[in-house]
Enzyme design. Sequence first.
Site, PDB file in Angstrom:
ATOM      1  N   ARG A   1       0.888  -1.174   0.000  1.00  0.00           N
ATOM      2  CA  ARG A   1       0.000   0.000   0.000  1.00  0.00           C
ATOM      3  C   ARG A   1       0.912   1.205   0.000  1.00  0.00           C
ATOM      4  NH1 ARG A   1      -5.361   1.279   3.456  1.00  0.00           N
ATOM      5  NH2 ARG A   1      -6.065  -0.161   1.872  1.00  0.00           N
TER       6      ARG A   1
ATOM      7  N   HIS B   1      -7.223   0.777  -6.547  1.00  0.00           N
ATOM      8  CA  HIS B   1      -7.392  -0.132  -5.404  1.00  0.00           C
ATOM      9  C   HIS B   1      -8.135  -1.373  -5.917  1.00  0.00           C
ATOM     10  CE1 HIS B   1      -7.488  -1.581  -1.451  1.00  0.00           C
ATOM     11  NE2 HIS B   1      -8.370  -0.786  -0.879  1.00  0.00           N
TER      12      HIS B   1
ATOM     13  N   GLN C   1     -10.266  -3.885  -3.767  1.00  0.00           N
ATOM     14  CA  GLN C   1     -11.585  -3.395  -3.362  1.00  0.00           C
ATOM     15  C   GLN C   1     -12.621  -3.645  -4.455  1.00  0.00           C
ATOM     16  OE1 GLN C   1     -12.448  -2.034  -0.267  1.00  0.00           O
ATOM     17  NE2 GLN C   1     -14.503  -2.352  -1.068  1.00  0.00           N
TER      18      GLN C   1
ATOM     19  N   ASP D   1     -17.344   7.110  -1.461  1.00  0.00           N
ATOM     20  CA  ASP D   1     -16.129   6.888  -0.662  1.00  0.00           C
ATOM     21  C   ASP D   1     -15.848   8.205   0.041  1.00  0.00           C
ATOM     22  OD1 ASP D   1     -13.670   6.001   0.328  1.00  0.00           O
ATOM     23  OD2 ASP D   1     -12.601   6.286  -1.558  1.00  0.00           O
TER      24      ASP D   1
ATOM     25  N   CYS E   1     -16.417   1.496   0.376  1.00  0.00           N
ATOM     26  CA  CYS E   1     -15.245   0.654   0.674  1.00  0.00           C
ATOM     27  C   CYS E   1     -14.839   0.700   2.135  1.00  0.00           C
ATOM     28  CB  CYS E   1     -14.082   1.050  -0.216  1.00  0.00           C
ATOM     29  SG  CYS E   1     -13.477   2.732   0.110  1.00  0.00           S
TER      30      CYS E   1
ATOM     31  N   ARG F   1     -13.617  -8.746   1.145  1.00  0.00           N
ATOM     32  CA  ARG F   1     -12.215  -8.362   0.938  1.00  0.00           C
ATOM     33  C   ARG F   1     -11.298  -9.544   1.249  1.00  0.00           C
ATOM     34  NH1 ARG F   1     -10.150  -3.322   0.907  1.00  0.00           N
ATOM     35  NH2 ARG F   1      -8.307  -4.591   0.473  1.00  0.00           N
TER      36      ARG F   1
END
Length: 321
Positions: free
Chosen positions: A108, A135, A138, A230, A270, A297
């Site tokens: 990340r 991402h 996700q 988000d 998310c 996830r």
Amino acid sequence: WSSLVGRHFLTLKYFTKTEIEQLLWTAADLKIRYKQNGEAYRPLEGKSAALIFEKRSTRTRVSNETGFALLGGHAAFLSPADIHLGVNESVKDTAKVLSGFVDIALARVYDHETLLTLSTEGYIPIVNGLSEIYHPLQALADFQTLQEHYGSVKGLTVAWVGDGNNIIHSLMMAAAPLGVNVRVATPKGYEVFPQVEKDAGKLAEQYGTSFYYTNDPMEACQGANVIVTDTWVSMGQEEEKAERLKVFEGYQVNMKMCGVAAKDWTFLHCLPRKSEEVNDEVFYSPRSLAFPAAENRKWTAMSVMLSLLQDHTPTTPKPKY
Ligand code: CP
Ligand code: NVA
């Protein structure tokens, strides 16, 4: 069936319809094996993973760490306080050294370029655990969740209300191959990245789907099946918070907005979530799939890790996508 062994997982842009479906199918298969059947399936015994985090994380960290263990392997969590990466040692050297210790690495990062360096300088598969552009883990979890809810994702219309950020970018890359149409509502100046729009346009042409862009959230939500948002302030943008709260006024997802959506509307986020972008009434409503998606996830992360390390043939029938 196409083998994904040895591939990097930095963006879904490079994965075909068959490959994305394969990853989702494997996730569904793993979910049934472990959760439903309580199987002690340990295909990654003896394998190890490095989980590198330049930014904080709850879901990505815990889903990958516990998921890799469930698969029989060992994952080492590495925060900026633990390793030299980029501070006292170059990303290039770190990539080469880690390649001698572990079989796969997730990272990340602040800068997507770091992932590219890890992938070109190392000798192991690199998984994107979030960058400022994408991402992809996700997006896989979101589409697994939608498949479970709707029975199939093909033909759905997804409306994005909010910032043109990494989450919508990844949803866009998976949407076209899966036959999903996307409407994106962002404030002026906060649109999706031009390169992402360009790439998505090509995918839409190839797969016969559509992307529509607007500055009007209500227009995007009109008749949509899925409304997604988000945070308005992603990690690393904290100093812009006051300005962003002003710019995004009118973008809060609430029942008025969902009222113009299709009868079967659902909501996705998310997480982590702030109440400015979606109110409690929608976020905690039975239409909200945010928590089932968070659980997924884990299954999708396990699917990616496993698929990049060895071929896995699901025994559960292929879901309809
Ligand atoms: N959705 C997501 O990636 O959450 P984390 O930041 O907690 O990993
Ligand atoms: N857009 C958010 C997603 C967090 C999972 C961020 O980049 O911080």
